[in-house]
Scaffold this active site. Structure first.
Site, PDB file in Angstrom:
ATOM      1  N   ASN A   1       0.953  -1.262   0.482  1.00  0.00           N
ATOM      2  CA  ASN A   1      -0.434  -0.150  -0.058  1.00  0.00           C
ATOM      3  C   ASN A   1       0.838   1.134   0.053  1.00  0.00           C
ATOM      4  O   ASN A   1       1.591   1.461   0.870  1.00  0.00           O
ATOM      5  CB  ASN A   1      -1.306  -0.051   1.016  1.00  0.00           C
ATOM      6  CG  ASN A   1      -1.484   1.591   1.712  1.00  0.00           C
ATOM      7  OD1 ASN A   1      -1.349   2.095   0.191  1.00  0.00           O
ATOM      8  ND2 ASN A   1      -2.411   1.710   2.108  1.00  0.00           N
ATOM      9  N   TRP A   2       1.149   1.735  -1.263  1.00  0.00           N
ATOM     10  CA  TRP A   2       2.069   2.882  -1.376  1.00  0.00           C
ATOM     11  C   TRP A   2       1.338   4.233  -0.788  1.00  0.00           C
ATOM     12  O   TRP A   2       1.817   5.471  -1.113  1.00  0.00           O
ATOM     13  CB  TRP A   2       2.155   3.405  -2.853  1.00  0.00           C
ATOM     14  CG  TRP A   2       3.227   2.349  -3.499  1.00  0.00           C
ATOM     15  CD1 TRP A   2       3.247   0.684  -2.746  1.00  0.00           C
ATOM     16  CD2 TRP A   2       3.788   1.477  -4.195  1.00  0.00           C
ATOM     17  NE1 TRP A   2       4.282   0.014  -3.641  1.00  0.00           N
ATOM     18  CE2 TRP A   2       5.009   0.854  -4.419  1.00  0.00           C
ATOM     19  CE3 TRP A   2       3.177   2.386  -5.254  1.00  0.00           C
ATOM     20  CZ2 TRP A   2       5.283  -0.327  -5.585  1.00  0.00           C
ATOM     21  CZ3 TRP A   2       4.218   1.767  -7.134  1.00  0.00           C
ATOM     22  CH2 TRP A   2       5.069   0.379  -7.012  1.00  0.00           C
ATOM     23  N   LYS A   3       0.258   3.763   0.034  1.00  0.00           N
ATOM     24  CA  LYS A   3      -0.571   5.344   0.271  1.00  0.00           C
ATOM     25  C   LYS A   3      -0.418   6.501  -0.884  1.00  0.00           C
ATOM     26  O   LYS A   3      -0.238   6.379  -1.454  1.00  0.00           O
ATOM     27  CB  LYS A   3       0.347   5.684   1.246  1.00  0.00           C
ATOM     28  CG  LYS A   3      -0.518   4.291   2.204  1.00  0.00           C
ATOM     29  CD  LYS A   3       0.035   4.258   4.377  1.00  0.00           C
ATOM     30  CE  LYS A   3      -0.540   2.785   4.318  1.00  0.00           C
ATOM     31  NZ  LYS A   3       0.032   3.396   5.944  1.00  0.00           N
TER      32      LYS A   3
ATOM     33  N   HIS B   1      -9.330   1.232   4.585  1.00  0.00           N
ATOM     34  CA  HIS B   1      -8.040   1.146   5.236  1.00  0.00           C
ATOM     35  C   HIS B   1      -9.070   2.308   6.692  1.00  0.00           C
ATOM     36  O   HIS B   1      -9.757   2.796   6.186  1.00  0.00           O
ATOM     37  CB  HIS B   1      -7.810   1.417   4.583  1.00  0.00           C
ATOM     38  CG  HIS B   1      -5.756   1.790   5.034  1.00  0.00           C
ATOM     39  ND1 HIS B   1      -5.637   2.743   5.683  1.00  0.00           N
ATOM     40  CD2 HIS B   1      -4.939   1.219   4.850  1.00  0.00           C
ATOM     41  CE1 HIS B   1      -4.397   2.729   6.088  1.00  0.00           C
ATOM     42  NE2 HIS B   1      -4.357   1.459   5.932  1.00  0.00           N
TER      43      HIS B   1
ATOM     44  N   GLU C   1      -5.603  -4.508  10.394  1.00  0.00           N
ATOM     45  CA  GLU C   1      -4.561  -3.716  10.909  1.00  0.00           C
ATOM     46  C   GLU C   1      -5.059  -3.391  11.746  1.00  0.00           C
ATOM     47  O   GLU C   1      -5.901  -2.516  11.619  1.00  0.00           O
ATOM     48  CB  GLU C   1      -4.612  -3.195   9.506  1.00  0.00           C
ATOM     49  CG  GLU C   1      -4.051  -3.467   7.879  1.00  0.00           C
ATOM     50  CD  GLU C   1      -3.140  -2.492   7.194  1.00  0.00           C
ATOM     51  OE1 GLU C   1      -2.800  -2.435   6.986  1.00  0.00           O
ATOM     52  OE2 GLU C   1      -4.375  -1.298   7.540  1.00  0.00           O
TER      53      GLU C   1
ATOM     54  N   GLY D   1       2.237   2.093  10.879  1.00  0.00           N
ATOM     55  CA  GLY D   1       2.892   3.605  10.484  1.00  0.00           C
ATOM     56  C   GLY D   1       3.496   4.001  11.688  1.00  0.00           C
ATOM     57  O   GLY D   1       4.593   5.877  12.142  1.00  0.00           O
TER      58      GLY D   1
ATOM     59  N   SER E   1       3.300  -2.211  10.322  1.00  0.00           N
ATOM     60  CA  SER E   1       4.711  -1.988  10.504  1.00  0.00           C
ATOM     61  C   SER E   1       5.283  -3.137  10.448  1.00  0.00           C
ATOM     62  O   SER E   1       6.465  -3.299  11.191  1.00  0.00           O
ATOM     63  CB  SER E   1       5.434  -1.273  11.524  1.00  0.00           C
ATOM     64  OG  SER E   1       4.834   0.087  12.127  1.00  0.00           O
TER      65      SER E   1
ATOM     66  N   GLY F   1       2.653  -1.187   4.224  1.00  0.00           N
ATOM     67  CA  GLY F   1       3.219   0.014   4.247  1.00  0.00           C
ATOM     68  C   GLY F   1       4.336   0.629   3.385  1.00  0.00           C
ATOM     69  O   GLY F   1       5.044   0.561   2.629  1.00  0.00           O
ATOM     70  N   GLY F   2       4.749   1.642   4.881  1.00  0.00           N
ATOM     71  CA  GLY F   2       6.364   2.618   4.571  1.00  0.00           C
ATOM     72  C   GLY F   2       6.838   1.081   3.672  1.00  0.00           C
ATOM     73  O   GLY F   2       7.810   1.742   2.760  1.00  0.00           O
TER      74      GLY F   2
END
Ligand code: 13P
Length: 255
Positions: free
Chosen positions: A11-13, A97, A169, A175, A215, A236-237
């Site tokens: 998920n590149w947000k 999300h 999640e 994050g 994370s 994510g990150g």
């Protein structure tokens, strides 16, 4: 026990325009080319979807939007629909999300409409659930997640539920660098699967893939992914770095 193919999603947000997204997608493609028996999908910003679809053409990596509107087309300024995402080459869609729930007032009832829209357009949805830190501290995890499941999956057919993916999640782990312990993740995943068993029966419930998100990184992926009811990760990150994402995908195959 049903063997579930692990599902790794990036998920590149709100990161990366079309050119950067295409470069990162190509890099991930190269680094994961030898991996078998894993499903991989990338969720770029809507602006970068077509660039990523082009970069991944001919590969087995799927693409999807980070949210969809329930309506297929029409006067919905600013929205993306499942129908148009499908036309743009997507196969998947994230729904519900926690950042959508938090910043855009997304509700599980609206997610339910979006899930119907995804199925109608031929997209496979990943429906996201999870509690906040306050809810966890108040001992309300199962109540919150159970409510998100009841409202979000309301009136869906059993075979639709069996074919979608769920992502657990915990909001407090997104994050923040904080990860649920493998035991915490397994506990909620097992609860989700027992909820599914009550709704669609144990056999179909055994087919549903449940991703963990929050994370996830190469250093903690193996522990989490080795839990019996954890069938992959929504990253994510760490997914903004091809080497990290590929390292996580590798651990999904042989946790
Ligand atoms: P992080 O991996 O950056 O915590 O994000 C998790 C997430 O929200 C994936 O959808």
């Amino acid at each position: 026990m049903t063997r579930r193919t692990p599902f790794l999603a990036a998920n590149w947000k709100l990161h990366l325009g079309p050119a950067e997204s295409a470069r990162l997608a190509s890099d991930i493609r190269v680094r994961t080319a030898d991996l078998r028996d894993v499903t991989i999908a990338i969720f770029p910003t809507a602006l970068s979807i077509t660039a990523v679809v082009d970069a991944l053409r001919g590969s087995s990596i799927g693409v999807g939007p980070q949210e969809i509107e329930a309506a297929p087309i029409g006067a919905w300024t600013g929205a993306n629909s499942a129908t148009l995402c499908r036309a743009a080459g997507c196969e998947f869609a994230l729904v519900g999300h926690s950042e959508r729930r938090q910043h855009y007032g997304e509700t599980s009832q609206r997610c339910n409409q979006r899930l119907f829209a995804a199925f109608a357009a031929g997209l496979v949805p990943i429906y996201c659930v999870g509690e906040t830190l306050g809810e966890r501290r108040a001992g309300r995890v199962e109540q919150v997640v159970g409510d998100q499941l009841s409202a979000g999956l309301d009136r869906l057919e059993s075979d639709q539920i069996a074919s979608l993916t769920l992502a657990y999640e915990p909001v407090w782990a997104i994050g923040t660098g904080e990860t649920a312990t493998p035991e915490q993740a397994q506990q909620v995943h097992a609860f989700i699967r027992s909820w599914l068993a009550a709704r669609i029966g144990p056999t179909l419930a055994g087919q549903v893939r449940i991703q963990y998100g929050g994370s996830v990184k190469p250093s903690n992926a193996a522990e989490i992914l080795s839990q019996p009811d954890v069938d992959g990760a929504l990253v994510g990150g760490a997914s903004l770095d091809a080497a990290n994402f590929a390292a996580i995908a590798m651990q999904a195959i042989s946790p």
